[in-house]
Design an enzyme around this catalytic site. Sequence first.
Site, PDB file in Angstrom:
ATOM      1  N   HIS A 139       0.372  -1.216  -0.073  1.00 45.82           N
ATOM      2  CA  HIS A 139      -0.325   0.093   0.250  1.00 45.82           C
ATOM      3  C   HIS A 139       0.906   1.410  -0.154  1.00 45.82           C
ATOM      4  O   HIS A 139       0.264   2.882   0.331  1.00 45.82           O
ATOM      5  CB  HIS A 139      -0.664  -0.143   1.439  1.00 45.82           C
ATOM      6  CG  HIS A 139      -1.964  -1.110   0.965  1.00 45.82           C
ATOM      7  ND1 HIS A 139      -2.190  -2.041   1.575  1.00 45.82           N
ATOM      8  CD2 HIS A 139      -3.953  -0.526   0.850  1.00 45.82           C
ATOM      9  CE1 HIS A 139      -3.221  -3.002   1.529  1.00 45.82           C
ATOM     10  NE2 HIS A 139      -4.278  -2.206   1.250  1.00 45.82           N
ATOM     11  N   ASP A 191       0.697  -0.724  -7.934  1.00 44.40           N
ATOM     12  CA  ASP A 191       0.326  -0.805  -6.243  1.00 44.40           C
ATOM     13  C   ASP A 191      -1.019  -1.893  -6.699  1.00 44.40           C
ATOM     14  O   ASP A 191      -1.240  -2.069  -7.529  1.00 44.40           O
ATOM     15  CB  ASP A 191      -0.168   0.051  -5.674  1.00 44.40           C
ATOM     16  CG  ASP A 191       0.086   0.265  -4.228  1.00 44.40           C
ATOM     17  OD1 ASP A 191       1.137   0.632  -3.237  1.00 44.40           O
ATOM     18  OD2 ASP A 191      -1.038  -0.503  -3.420  1.00 44.40           O
ATOM     19  N   HIS A 193      -3.138  -2.094  -4.444  1.00 45.51           N
ATOM     20  CA  HIS A 193      -4.398  -0.987  -4.332  1.00 45.51           C
ATOM     21  C   HIS A 193      -4.436   0.225  -5.392  1.00 45.51           C
ATOM     22  O   HIS A 193      -4.085   1.093  -4.668  1.00 45.51           O
ATOM     23  CB  HIS A 193      -4.908  -0.725  -2.897  1.00 45.51           C
ATOM     24  CG  HIS A 193      -6.391  -0.358  -2.177  1.00 45.51           C
ATOM     25  ND1 HIS A 193      -6.909   0.492  -3.480  1.00 45.51           N
ATOM     26  CD2 HIS A 193      -7.241  -1.190  -1.151  1.00 45.51           C
ATOM     27  CE1 HIS A 193      -8.257   0.560  -2.283  1.00 45.51           C
ATOM     28  NE2 HIS A 193      -8.442  -0.147  -1.598  1.00 45.51           N
ATOM     29  N   HIS A 249     -12.123  -7.223  -5.259  1.00 41.01           N
ATOM     30  CA  HIS A 249     -12.082  -6.088  -4.013  1.00 41.01           C
ATOM     31  C   HIS A 249     -12.207  -4.896  -4.640  1.00 41.01           C
ATOM     32  O   HIS A 249     -12.245  -4.175  -5.382  1.00 41.01           O
ATOM     33  CB  HIS A 249     -10.651  -5.783  -3.879  1.00 41.01           C
ATOM     34  CG  HIS A 249     -10.800  -5.011  -2.551  1.00 41.01           C
ATOM     35  ND1 HIS A 249     -10.706  -3.324  -2.588  1.00 41.01           N
ATOM     36  CD2 HIS A 249     -11.431  -5.226  -0.909  1.00 41.01           C
ATOM     37  CE1 HIS A 249     -10.828  -3.270  -1.368  1.00 41.01           C
ATOM     38  NE2 HIS A 249     -10.969  -4.121   0.080  1.00 41.01           N
ATOM     39  N   GLU A 301     -14.014  -9.366   0.668  1.00 44.15           N
ATOM     40  CA  GLU A 301     -14.922  -7.385   0.032  1.00 44.15           C
ATOM     41  C   GLU A 301     -14.970  -7.464  -1.612  1.00 44.15           C
ATOM     42  O   GLU A 301     -14.312  -6.902  -2.134  1.00 44.15           O
ATOM     43  CB  GLU A 301     -13.334  -6.534   0.689  1.00 44.15           C
ATOM     44  CG  GLU A 301     -12.556  -6.630   2.564  1.00 44.15           C
ATOM     45  CD  GLU A 301     -12.445  -5.516   2.440  1.00 44.15           C
ATOM     46  OE1 GLU A 301     -12.682  -5.695   4.049  1.00 44.15           O
ATOM     47  OE2 GLU A 301     -11.334  -4.572   2.719  1.00 44.15           O
ATOM     48  N   GLU A 317     -19.166  -2.096   1.477  1.00 48.89           N
ATOM     49  CA  GLU A 317     -18.405  -0.972   2.610  1.00 48.89           C
ATOM     50  C   GLU A 317     -18.872   0.041   2.067  1.00 48.89           C
ATOM     51  O   GLU A 317     -18.701   0.735   0.859  1.00 48.89           O
ATOM     52  CB  GLU A 317     -16.867  -1.853   1.626  1.00 48.89           C
ATOM     53  CG  GLU A 317     -15.746  -0.785   2.816  1.00 48.89           C
ATOM     54  CD  GLU A 317     -14.550  -1.477   2.299  1.00 48.89           C
ATOM     55  OE1 GLU A 317     -14.303  -1.955   1.928  1.00 48.89           O
ATOM     56  OE2 GLU A 317     -13.945  -1.091   3.107  1.00 48.89           O
ATOM     57  N   CYS A 319     -16.574   2.475   2.371  1.00 50.68           N
ATOM     58  CA  CYS A 319     -15.850   3.412   0.897  1.00 50.68           C
ATOM     59  C   CYS A 319     -15.417   2.589   0.132  1.00 50.68           C
ATOM     60  O   CYS A 319     -15.656   3.939  -1.649  1.00 50.68           O
ATOM     61  CB  CYS A 319     -14.444   2.694   2.001  1.00 50.68           C
ATOM     62  SG  CYS A 319     -13.249   3.542   3.088  1.00 50.68           S
ATOM     63  N   CYS A 394     -10.538   2.939   7.513  1.00 50.31           N
ATOM     64  CA  CYS A 394     -10.309   4.278   6.046  1.00 50.31           C
ATOM     65  C   CYS A 394     -11.557   4.447   5.558  1.00 50.31           C
ATOM     66  O   CYS A 394     -11.715   5.012   5.173  1.00 50.31           O
ATOM     67  CB  CYS A 394     -10.226   2.544   4.704  1.00 50.31           C
ATOM     68  SG  CYS A 394     -11.602   0.931   5.171  1.00 50.31           S
TER      69      CYS A 394
END
Lengths: 634, 634
Positions: A139, A191, A193, A249, A301, A317, A319, A394
């Site tokens: 991350h 990355d 994410h 995800h 997720e 979620e 987020c 988050c």
Amino acid sequence: MGPVRLGPGAKAALVPATVQVGAGFWGTRRKVNAHSSIPQGPGLLESAGNLNNLRVAAGAAEGAFQGAYPFVDSDVYKWLEAAAWQLAQGAPGDGGPLAADVERIVSLVADAQQPDGYLNTWFQLLKGGERYKDLRWGHELYCAGHLIQAAVAHHRATGRRQLLDVAVRFADHIDSVFGPADSGKPLDGVDGHPEVETALVELYRETGERRYLNLAGYFVDRFGHGLLGGEAYCQDRVPLREATDVEGHAVRQLYLLAAATDLATETGDAGLRAAAERLWSAMTATKTHLTGGLGAHHDEEDFGDPYELPNERAYCETCAAVASVQWSWRMALLTGEARYSDLIERTLYNGFLAGVSLDGERWLYVNPLQVRDGHTDTGGDQSARRTRWFRCACCPPNVMRLLASLAHYLAGGDAGGLQICQYVTGRYTAEGVTVRCETDYPWQGVIGLTVEEAPADRTRTLSLRIPQWCGEFRVRCADTAYDQTDAPVDDGWLRLERTWAPGDQVVLELGLEPRLTAADPRVDAVRGCVAIERGPLVYCLEQVDHPGGGLDDIVLDTTRALTVEHRPDLLGGVTTVVAAGHRRRIPDAGWWPYRSAEGAGAPPAGEPLALTAIPYYAWANRQDGSMRVWLPTS
Amino acid sequence: MGPVRLGPGAKAALVPATVQVGAGFWGTRRKVNAHSSIPQGPGLLESAGNLNNLRVAAGAAEGAFQGAYPFVDSDVYKWLEAAAWQLAQGAPGDGGPLAADVERIVSLVADAQQPDGYLNTWFQLLKGGERYKDLRWGHELYCAGHLIQAAVAHHRATGRRQLLDVAVRFADHIDSVFGPADSGKPLDGVDGHPEVETALVELYRETGERRYLNLAGYFVDRFGHGLLGGEAYCQDRVPLREATDVEGHAVRQLYLLAAATDLATETGDAGLRAAAERLWSAMTATKTHLTGGLGAHHDEEDFGDPYELPNERAYCETCAAVASVQWSWRMALLTGEARYSDLIERTLYNGFLAGVSLDGERWLYVNPLQVRDGHTDTGGDQSARRTRWFRCACCPPNVMRLLASLAHYLAGGDAGGLQICQYVTGRYTAEGVTVRCETDYPWQGVIGLTVEEAPADRTRTLSLRIPQWCGEFRVRCADTAYDQTDAPVDDGWLRLERTWAPGDQVVLELGLEPRLTAADPRVDAVRGCVAIERGPLVYCLEQVDHPGGGLDDIVLDTTRALTVEHRPDLLGGVTTVVAAGHRRRIPDAGWWPYRSAEGAGAPPAGEPLALTAIPYYAWANRQDGSMRVWLPTS
């Protein structure tokens, strides 16, 4: 001013309008955000250790790294972004206390940065300065992305460069490290994410430095080539340009798509635009909960299969709701199409807003559509009970930054005038047109618009979104009146073109009759059920309103009319919908709950029962108990 | 001879009968187990590294620990247990090759044991000999439990003591370490994964050493007191005696309950018995899938809320089905009640047997009741596709040991005679009565029983289980004939008491009309659906039998009769059930799948379609594709 500011060569249908949000539904929610949620941030970040990690990294304090994840720095950055947007439009106490907190924390961040621009306290404190060795889970660029977004917000809001300079140094460092194999740069990688990509586009927009745009484009196109092991989870199974459905995800997928949309907007890349449009349609048609919630599985997720939209195990979620709004808004700007704002509205009023309590102090990470009687709650981040803060925190600052920047997502200006995407009391300005809006929406359907400013010498089009859920409406514009049968509605937009003069009035009245909604029959989880909706609001039942039993046995009688009652006393003031129903009387079935289908008709009905439905966003603000959105009809 | 041999003072209603399984349904499955699955074990354990870990621990080889989990030794032990039960009843090639493999691996285990009895290669190789520092996740006692069960099986099957001596040394070591705070022993604790408890009871039964029984009782009662942090996951939230429902990780819960039942049986502990009966009823009434599968969540592999029984996200771990059979059999022995064998039958024929492919070479870890069209499979242990072996390879050897010891679970002897719990072709002996059984069950309902041996001087009762699913049956016993209206059935048992003579015949004919089954209306996942069952078999549709489209749009017509056809050519020979149905013609709904419930009746039906249902246990043996057990009726 807001998170997206198009570059000079952007190929967008809309530019974000300037909107001032006044009193009313969102004004209240934003006030709670400004007075409660955001001011509590520094204390929570201090007690969770995030701020001390920065101090230790700067050599200004002793101590061990605190936090369970390599991305805890991002909580700080998201809070800074939220605070910056709040400062831009007036924070409590003239903004002084908040501004002081912001500058203090900006300095902590700046001090923690390493000389070459790198910054990540997990790796600096725990991994002996090791870098980019675990791109799948580290991350580092994800955190960089949130830092950049915070810096852009801070610069736009305050004009101060300190955080922007930190972000630029970090971005330059990343640009010196990452690149294609033939670029001579040390690392060809992405990355695990996505997040830095959309942030880099915005940094390009803020600084004019095209290297950041190019770097974002490089990253977006390097997903799906196995650099992360090929997993769908981190968007590495298939290149975005070839993808036919959203997968993996949910937040990762949505942030990546936001970046792809930014790139398509800035560069005119038709392949990325086509992918974004294709995936948005696939997602909404088969993988979106009624609340706008996204993500079917607790495990990973992630998105599930098409039409796999469970209720009690909906992940949704918070987020992902934030990310959905961010992505859909970029799509709305790129295309000018109303459906993106339809989904934004649904998400804001339901799947997103449920993530924060009415007092702004407690949070939901996951947003189920059902909590059963006798639910065993495991606690923790994935609890169906509101929590003060999370181990993986988050969501709370993500909610804060979206609420603080909400004005940005409400309207746009196109070549012909002003498009109003969301109706709030306040003032909208674009393309020389300023309109004042007064409304008690979503409780009332009447939306009063008064032109305050408009060019006298030419026509402008006032485009009003007729929500996708709306079956009946009326509109009065000067001395003309329309309704849904004859209004000039074009793919979701009511287009009113004329030479406007200050004082001109438009009154739009959206029909708010409560509705019973059914799902596509392939959504197995809700077969034989309906949901109650009114306007943009999805409703639910809570156990606390239905004493004398649980909700698992509730049946809605669809033959009886729904009635509404506004209850100023309840949950900060909500309009309830009352339906007729009963509880089943299920005979004791012994030890085996399966029976011959013959004669297995509906069990005997109990006494008639008035079912009181509240807006979904307001659930879990009283005592713990069961809840359900989808109601069996037999 | 089998996994449970009651101690001299046991308070059980039944003792396991001696059963020889002949040809027929289970004979075939056991032959595949003996000729394919079990012989492949040593090679798989070698290539996965399990056996080399033992060699390295013994100092007989070099190398790093191989395996992802601290419990990989248990795969070896479960395979040894399976092989031992197989040796006890004749293995291929007179058992020579298998016996040689067994003795070779027993020696590996013995050599790896440390002088004080401790044995766990994860901790010996990876943790520098550290012990019992991570009871929550270390699985040291869990592995010890599987070692003990293997040793008991090996001793019972071969009479050889080598592995039993290893187990006794380890058990003595554990007994020297673990005990109540006031016992003076170093550790008051339990293992995060129950298993050693039921094994210690069996070691007591095998050796007569009461310390092992006491140690098992100590462990069982120390769960639920926060020694593991208080999590439901590892059975530590509440003491078993106070629990009102099954919860947490399904296999952990079931192994713990098996131990509690063993203890209640050996000691007459009424509190443990009451808890076991209470939890069994709660589990079956509200947390058991139609297939007998247990465990609702992928996340944590745990039980969900009551009536939370999803289809595509059913977890239903194969190991949980094995554990369910093991526990229910102990309940059947303790109580003599038929319902425990009802659940065993359902589990064996469905949720358990689906875990292994028809050729015995590929496995399912999770056993969903639905796979959607266009399912995105993530692969790995939790795949909905069969796999050759797993990273976490707990299930395959668990299936092997249950199939190899299956004869043990089929019948019991009570004070009055022989209880036949499961009908297989073969020979049943208990209490001086031997009965030969011939049947083509579950394809045919006729079960022919011939007395081969019986005491001439007194009556014995032949108790025949009338399955819970069975609506109609006929029985002829000598010159008397009954049916379901007049047969002497007592709580699931047809009791035939007389002075039997060799050659006496009983013919039981269970009605096998295919049935449509509905669920309790609180099982939200299957509202508006029925399942097809026939006898003990749950049926499903597979995409491969329904060309021209997927299964997500299939609708079953409940007004048309079901027909059956035996297909010797299909899937090793199965009886199919053919139903009438159609595919919905769902109009393109655009980007939003939710619509007004008014006029949202059933979408137009397509051409009539014959739906061919196969037994659930046989699914996923042809090409990959969608599958469903529960079928919408509109």
